[in-house]
Design a protein around this motif. Structure first.
Motif, PDB file in Angstrom:
ATOM      1  N   VAL A  24       0.806  -0.957  -0.006  1.00  0.00           N
ATOM      2  CA  VAL A  24      -0.040  -0.042  -0.147  1.00  0.00           C
ATOM      3  C   VAL A  24       0.953   1.242  -0.014  1.00  0.00           C
ATOM      4  N   PRO A  25       0.647   2.019  -1.041  1.00  0.00           N
ATOM      5  CA  PRO A  25       1.526   3.282  -1.100  1.00  0.00           C
ATOM      6  C   PRO A  25       1.393   4.310   0.127  1.00  0.00           C
ATOM      7  N   SER A  26       2.334   5.002   0.588  1.00  0.00           N
ATOM      8  CA  SER A  26       2.380   5.777   1.668  1.00  0.00           C
ATOM      9  C   SER A  26       1.125   6.744   1.178  1.00  0.00           C
ATOM     10  N   SER A  27       1.007   7.207   0.133  1.00  0.00           N
ATOM     11  CA  SER A  27       0.056   8.312  -0.340  1.00  0.00           C
ATOM     12  C   SER A  27      -1.354   8.000   0.078  1.00  0.00           C
ATOM     13  N   GLU A  28      -1.516   6.543  -0.309  1.00  0.00           N
ATOM     14  CA  GLU A  28      -2.840   5.832  -0.029  1.00  0.00           C
ATOM     15  C   GLU A  28      -3.069   6.175   1.534  1.00  0.00           C
ATOM     16  N   LEU A  29      -2.130   5.837   2.370  1.00  0.00           N
ATOM     17  CA  LEU A  29      -2.402   5.687   3.842  1.00  0.00           C
ATOM     18  C   LEU A  29      -2.416   7.123   4.262  1.00  0.00           C
ATOM     19  N   CYS A  30      -1.940   8.086   3.887  1.00  0.00           N
ATOM     20  CA  CYS A  30      -1.843   9.406   4.142  1.00  0.00           C
ATOM     21  C   CYS A  30      -3.258   9.799   3.710  1.00  0.00           C
ATOM     22  N   ARG A  31      -4.014   9.475   2.574  1.00  0.00           N
ATOM     23  CA  ARG A  31      -5.325   9.687   2.594  1.00  0.00           C
ATOM     24  C   ARG A  31      -6.434   9.282   3.351  1.00  0.00           C
ATOM     25  N   ILE A  32      -6.135   7.928   3.623  1.00  0.00           N
ATOM     26  CA  ILE A  32      -7.075   7.249   4.762  1.00  0.00           C
ATOM     27  C   ILE A  32      -6.994   7.984   5.920  1.00  0.00           C
ATOM     28  N   ALA A  33      -5.766   8.536   6.262  1.00  0.00           N
ATOM     29  CA  ALA A  33      -5.596   8.999   7.704  1.00  0.00           C
ATOM     30  C   ALA A  33      -5.825  10.477   7.691  1.00  0.00           C
ATOM     31  N   CYS A  34      -5.959  11.103   6.257  1.00  0.00           N
ATOM     32  CA  CYS A  34      -6.173  12.626   6.171  1.00  0.00           C
ATOM     33  C   CYS A  34      -5.040  13.535   6.829  1.00  0.00           C
ATOM     34  N   MET A  35      -3.596  12.919   6.750  1.00  0.00           N
ATOM     35  CA  MET A  35      -2.627  13.797   7.333  1.00  0.00           C
ATOM     36  C   MET A  35      -1.549  13.599   6.327  1.00  0.00           C
ATOM     37  N   SER A  36      -0.444  14.275   6.652  1.00  0.00           N
ATOM     38  CA  SER A  36       0.635  14.436   5.938  1.00  0.00           C
ATOM     39  C   SER A  36       1.681  13.031   6.066  1.00  0.00           C
ATOM     40  N   ALA A  37       2.341  12.672   5.189  1.00  0.00           N
ATOM     41  CA  ALA A  37       3.533  11.635   5.626  1.00  0.00           C
ATOM     42  C   ALA A  37       4.069  11.901   6.725  1.00  0.00           C
ATOM     43  N   SER A  38       4.665  12.773   6.924  1.00  0.00           N
ATOM     44  CA  SER A  38       5.620  13.269   8.185  1.00  0.00           C
ATOM     45  C   SER A  38       4.880  12.910   9.411  1.00  0.00           C
TER      46      SER A  38
END
Length: 106
Positions: A24-38
């Motif tokens: 699962v790409p980090s970008s997808e996880l960021c969308r799920i969490a509604c937050m930046s990668a950092s």
């Protein structure tokens, strides 16, 4: 950790568990969490002691161990959905043969 952040982490963990068959790409996880990668990485490290990608890899390897111990599936059948070939560039059988060839060449 704030309640909203805990909720986002729970959604992220659930998404990772539901998609163990692929990276699962980090970008997808960021969308799920509604937050930046950092921010997601920082919170994940705080809660789990590892990054989201490390967490996913750990779950995939735990699942592989379960399948090896509890099923008669071949190594290839277990490794394929876990992304072994994508990660190492070879099937488990090819990987083993390459390692053996390297050892005998020494």
């Amino acid at each position: 950790i704030r309640a909203a952040d805990r909720s986002a982490l729970n959604l992220t963990r659930a998404h990772i568990r539901e998609h163990l068959d692929r990276a699962v790409p980090s970008s997808e996880l960021c969308r799920i969490a509604c937050m930046s990668a950092s921010k997601l990485t920082r919170l994940f490290k705080q809660a789990e002691g590892m990054t989201p990608q490390e967490y996913a890899r750990t779950l995939r390897m735990e699942r592989a161990c379960e399948l090896l111990g509890d099923t008669d599936l071949s190594m290839a059948e277990i490794a394929a959905p876990l992304g072994f070939k994508e990660r190492f560039g070879a099937t488990p059988q090819e990987f083993r043969a390459l390692r053996a060839a390297r050892r005998s060449a020494r």
